[in-house]
Scaffold this motif. Structure first.
Motif, PDB file in Angstrom:
ATOM      1  N   MET A   1      -2.619  -0.707  -8.082  1.00 52.54           N
ATOM      2  CA  MET A   1      -3.869  -1.344  -7.691  1.00 52.54           C
ATOM      3  C   MET A   1      -4.713  -0.386  -6.860  1.00 52.54           C
ATOM      4  O   MET A   1      -4.195   0.316  -5.982  1.00 52.54           O
ATOM      5  CB  MET A   1      -3.609  -2.615  -6.880  1.00 52.54           C
ATOM      6  CG  MET A   1      -4.891  -3.385  -6.545  1.00 52.54           C
ATOM      7  SD  MET A   1      -4.594  -4.930  -5.655  1.00 52.54           S
ATOM      8  CE  MET A   1      -4.371  -4.306  -3.988  1.00 52.54           C
TER       9      MET A   1
ATOM     10  N   GLN B   1       0.832  -1.208   0.000  1.00 53.83           N
ATOM     11  CA  GLN B   1       0.000   0.000   0.000  1.00 53.83           C
ATOM     12  C   GLN B   1       0.862   1.253   0.000  1.00 53.83           C
ATOM     13  O   GLN B   1       1.879   1.341   0.692  1.00 53.83           O
ATOM     14  CB  GLN B   1      -0.926  -0.003   1.213  1.00 53.83           C
ATOM     15  CG  GLN B   1      -1.959   1.101   1.202  1.00 53.83           C
ATOM     16  CD  GLN B   1      -2.887   1.033   2.399  1.00 53.83           C
ATOM     17  OE1 GLN B   1      -2.954   0.019   3.083  1.00 53.83           O
ATOM     18  NE2 GLN B   1      -3.585   2.122   2.668  1.00 53.83           N
TER      19      GLN B   1
ATOM     20  N   ASP C   1      -8.039  -0.834  -4.473  1.00 51.66           N
ATOM     21  CA  ASP C   1      -9.036  -1.687  -3.823  1.00 51.66           C
ATOM     22  C   ASP C   1     -10.115  -0.782  -3.234  1.00 51.66           C
ATOM     23  O   ASP C   1      -9.800   0.165  -2.490  1.00 51.66           O
ATOM     24  CB  ASP C   1      -8.405  -2.489  -2.685  1.00 51.66           C
ATOM     25  CG  ASP C   1      -7.961  -3.864  -3.127  1.00 51.66           C
ATOM     26  OD1 ASP C   1      -7.936  -4.126  -4.336  1.00 51.66           O
ATOM     27  OD2 ASP C   1      -7.600  -4.683  -2.254  1.00 51.66           O
ATOM     28  N   THR C   2     -11.357  -1.071  -3.549  1.00 51.56           N
ATOM     29  CA  THR C   2     -12.466  -0.286  -3.012  1.00 51.56           C
ATOM     30  C   THR C   2     -13.280  -1.142  -2.056  1.00 51.56           C
ATOM     31  O   THR C   2     -13.378  -2.364  -2.227  1.00 51.56           O
ATOM     32  CB  THR C   2     -13.379   0.233  -4.130  1.00 51.56           C
ATOM     33  OG1 THR C   2     -14.068  -0.872  -4.736  1.00 51.56           O
ATOM     34  CG2 THR C   2     -12.585   0.976  -5.195  1.00 51.56           C
TER      35      THR C   2
ATOM     36  N   ASN D   1     -11.359 -11.546  -1.649  1.00 55.03           N
ATOM     37  CA  ASN D   1     -11.351 -10.345  -0.822  1.00 55.03           C
ATOM     38  C   ASN D   1     -12.809  -9.947  -0.617  1.00 55.03           C
ATOM     39  O   ASN D   1     -13.389  -9.202  -1.406  1.00 55.03           O
ATOM     40  CB  ASN D   1     -10.548  -9.241  -1.515  1.00 55.03           C
ATOM     41  CG  ASN D   1     -10.177  -8.130  -0.573  1.00 55.03           C
ATOM     42  OD1 ASN D   1     -10.786  -7.982   0.490  1.00 55.03           O
ATOM     43  ND2 ASN D   1      -9.200  -7.341  -0.942  1.00 55.03           N
TER      44      ASN D   1
ATOM     45  N   PHE E   1     -11.212   3.279   0.181  1.00 55.96           N
ATOM     46  CA  PHE E   1     -10.365   2.684  -0.864  1.00 55.96           C
ATOM     47  C   PHE E   1      -8.901   2.857  -0.483  1.00 55.96           C
ATOM     48  O   PHE E   1      -8.538   3.697   0.345  1.00 55.96           O
ATOM     49  CB  PHE E   1     -10.641   3.285  -2.240  1.00 55.96           C
ATOM     50  CG  PHE E   1     -10.106   4.679  -2.444  1.00 55.96           C
ATOM     51  CD1 PHE E   1      -8.857   4.893  -3.010  1.00 55.96           C
ATOM     52  CD2 PHE E   1     -10.856   5.785  -2.075  1.00 55.96           C
ATOM     53  CE1 PHE E   1      -8.360   6.170  -3.202  1.00 55.96           C
ATOM     54  CE2 PHE E   1     -10.378   7.072  -2.261  1.00 55.96           C
ATOM     55  CZ  PHE E   1      -9.117   7.269  -2.818  1.00 55.96           C
TER      56      PHE E   1
ATOM     57  N   TRP F   1     -10.284  -6.152 -13.343  1.00 55.20           N
ATOM     58  CA  TRP F   1     -11.245  -5.755 -12.305  1.00 55.20           C
ATOM     59  C   TRP F   1     -11.861  -7.023 -11.746  1.00 55.20           C
ATOM     60  O   TRP F   1     -12.602  -7.729 -12.437  1.00 55.20           O
ATOM     61  CB  TRP F   1     -12.293  -4.828 -12.915  1.00 55.20           C
ATOM     62  CG  TRP F   1     -13.472  -4.518 -12.035  1.00 55.20           C
ATOM     63  CD1 TRP F   1     -13.542  -4.566 -10.676  1.00 55.20           C
ATOM     64  CD2 TRP F   1     -14.765  -4.093 -12.481  1.00 55.20           C
ATOM     65  NE1 TRP F   1     -14.796  -4.194 -10.242  1.00 55.20           N
ATOM     66  CE2 TRP F   1     -15.563  -3.896 -11.331  1.00 55.20           C
ATOM     67  CE3 TRP F   1     -15.318  -3.845 -13.736  1.00 55.20           C
ATOM     68  CZ2 TRP F   1     -16.893  -3.487 -11.409  1.00 55.20           C
ATOM     69  CZ3 TRP F   1     -16.638  -3.433 -13.808  1.00 55.20           C
ATOM     70  CH2 TRP F   1     -17.411  -3.251 -12.660  1.00 55.20           C
TER      71      TRP F   1
ATOM     72  N   SER G   1     -14.046  -6.228  -0.833  1.00 55.14           N
ATOM     73  CA  SER G   1     -13.442  -5.290  -1.784  1.00 55.14           C
ATOM     74  C   SER G   1     -13.636  -5.697  -3.234  1.00 55.14           C
ATOM     75  O   SER G   1     -13.749  -6.878  -3.562  1.00 55.14           O
ATOM     76  CB  SER G   1     -11.931  -5.192  -1.534  1.00 55.14           C
ATOM     77  OG  SER G   1     -11.647  -4.755  -0.238  1.00 55.14           O
ATOM     78  N   ASP G   2     -13.629  -4.677  -4.087  1.00 55.12           N
ATOM     79  CA  ASP G   2     -13.346  -4.843  -5.509  1.00 55.12           C
ATOM     80  C   ASP G   2     -11.870  -4.511  -5.706  1.00 55.12           C
ATOM     81  O   ASP G   2     -11.353  -3.559  -5.115  1.00 55.12           O
ATOM     82  CB  ASP G   2     -14.193  -3.894  -6.358  1.00 55.12           C
ATOM     83  CG  ASP G   2     -15.598  -4.405  -6.612  1.00 55.12           C
ATOM     84  OD1 ASP G   2     -16.047  -5.281  -5.849  1.00 55.12           O
ATOM     85  OD2 ASP G   2     -16.254  -3.912  -7.543  1.00 55.12           O
ATOM     86  N   GLU G   3     -11.196  -5.276  -6.568  1.00 59.13           N
ATOM     87  CA  GLU G   3      -9.771  -5.075  -6.824  1.00 59.13           C
ATOM     88  C   GLU G   3      -9.566  -4.665  -8.279  1.00 59.13           C
ATOM     89  O   GLU G   3     -10.010  -5.349  -9.200  1.00 59.13           O
ATOM     90  CB  GLU G   3      -8.999  -6.363  -6.538  1.00 59.13           C
ATOM     91  CG  GLU G   3      -7.517  -6.274  -6.853  1.00 59.13           C
ATOM     92  CD  GLU G   3      -6.839  -7.628  -6.814  1.00 59.13           C
ATOM     93  OE1 GLU G   3      -6.616  -8.150  -5.705  1.00 59.13           O
ATOM     94  OE2 GLU G   3      -6.535  -8.163  -7.902  1.00 59.13           O
TER      95      GLU G   3
ATOM     96  N   CYS H   1      -2.238   0.732  -4.041  1.00 59.16           N
ATOM     97  CA  CYS H   1      -1.048  -0.088  -3.799  1.00 59.16           C
ATOM     98  C   CYS H   1      -0.145  -0.091  -5.032  1.00 59.16           C
ATOM     99  O   CYS H   1      -0.613   0.093  -6.164  1.00 59.16           O
ATOM    100  CB  CYS H   1      -1.433  -1.529  -3.467  1.00 59.16           C
ATOM    101  SG  CYS H   1      -2.484  -1.733  -2.012  1.00 59.16           S
TER     102      CYS H   1
END
Length: 408
Positions: free
Chosen positions: A369, A279, A371-372, A311, A286, A340, A314-316, A289
């Protein structure tokens, strides 16, 4: 960014008289976050910073988003996405939710007849973190000028008036928050200093080196403001009586800066390390990273590529910007790709990449990246450059052991 800087001329004490050589009073502006309970800076203007002479609608590019339904992982080929050349006006929304929006634009360079600085622009919704995939130039701001180059994150605080001036064609990956963007809290002391275990330090952050005053500023200027109305992202054109770049000095802990991924020191371990060790920034709901060239796991039985992972919160979103990403060989992913992987879907390496990675001592790969922690939706830009075959590539890799059918 709680790291004090001072540029130009400021009075010895805050909120006291500060005059030009002719005796005219400069106008002090306090720019602060969280109701002036967090980071702030004091700016000293030649003109009145609130003096506007007109306000009109700015029609933004298409902001419509489409839900990821039915649920599936997606591959977006940003290098196939056609954009205009203005760093602000021609951004195309790729992905977004109510916490963060990701857009992409390819600017013109100084040799291009169509190249001009972007309009003066201010994002009043949240901070922007723009990753420079390629290219170079400057960002002119009320705090001064920032030079940018490939690999830079350009972090611009909310409501900072600025404009982009590319010197070469630039690929810009804009992460627009509805909040502030800062280093991860676990890397900071209680007073805001980056700690010894952080993968970068204050030495790596580059702010403006001098104030930037437009000498013909009495002629005024138009500023494009992105803001919210009834929960929607909207735009306004504000005309100012004097040019915003009339700041003769400022000091404080709030200002734009750049950070280059070459200055990030990856954290490695005996076995595969989880994404949080990579990160670099965080915002509300969000994180951002880096995945960079590094030595990999040194346990004798280690599997260097990542394990399959769900995860669940999260969405990645992975943006592949350099090298050869070992885990995705055979998937169609390449430079300029976004993968995604939404919450609710387990994802990881292509099956054939697992055995192929055994014994690897280093990876030469670079990716950014996001992440949300709320589901993302597909913007019109993302829809325009999607690879529709991607979702089925795990099943097609090693198909001799597969049973069942694959959706075409």
């Amino acid at each position: 960014m709680a790291y004090y800087r001072r540029l130009g001329t400021v009075p010895p004490k805050r909120h006291t008289q500060h005059r030009d050589p002719a005796g005219n009073l400069y106008f002090e502006e306090l720019m602060g976050e969280e109701g002036f309970s967090s980071d702030s800076s004091l700016l000293y203007h030649r003109g009145v910073p609130s003096a506007i002479t007109a306000s009109a609608v700015w029609e933004l590019p298409d902001q419509v988003r489409m839900p990821n339904h039915p649920l599936k992982p997606r591959h977006l080929k940003l290098h196939e996405l056609a954009t205009g050349t203005d760093p602000v006006l021609d951004r195309r929304v790729v992905l977004g939710n109510n916490d963060v929006r990701i857009s992409y634009v390819v600017t013109a360079g100084s040799d291009d007849a169509a190249r001009d600085p972007s309009p003066l622009y201010r994002n009043a919704i949240g901070d922007e973190c723009v990753y420079v995939e390629s290219g170079a130039g400057t960002v002119e701001t009320v705090f001064g000028v920032l030079a940018y180059r490939a690999g830079d994150y350009v972090v611009i605080p909310r409501a900072t008036t600025h404009r982009w001036v590319p010197s070469t064609a630039s690929r810009l990956y804009a992460i627009e928050a509805n909040s502030h963007i800062a280093p991860p809290r676990r890397y900071l002391s209680r007073f805001g200093q980056l700690l010894e275990h952080a993968p970068y330090s204050e030495r790596d952050l580059r702010g403006p080196e001098a104030v930037h005053v437009v000498e013909d500023g009495r002629e005024g200027a138009e500023v494009l403001v992105k803001h919210r109305a009834q929960g929607q992202v909207v735009g306004t054109r504000l005309t100012y009586a004097t040019h915003p770049f009339d700041v003769v000095g400022w000091d404080g802990c709030l200002y734009p800066y750049t950070f280059n991924i070459e200055d990030y020191m990856p954290i490695t371990g005996k076995v595969h390390q989880p994404p949080p060790v990579h990160q670099v920034f965080e915002g509300h709901n969000f994180v951002v990273c880096n995945f960079l060239p590094r030595k990999v796991d040194y346990h004798p039985l280690a599997i260097p590529v990542p394990y399959y992972h769900s995860n669940v919160d999260s969405d990645e979103v992975m943006f592949y910007v350099g090298g050869d990403y070992e885990a995705r060989k055979g998937s169609g992913i390449g430079l300029g790709s976004i993968s995604w992987h939404p919450g609710g879907h387990a994802h990881g390496p292509q099956p054939s990449a697992i055995e192929a990675s055994l014994g690897a001592e280093a990876f030469e790969e670079s990716a950014v990246m996001v992440d949300t922690f709320a589901p993302l939706e597909l913007g019109e830009g993302g829809l325009a450059c999607e690879d529709p075959a991607y979702a089925w590539t795990w099943a097609l890799d090693g198909a001799d052991s597969r049973r069942g059918t694959i959706e075409p």
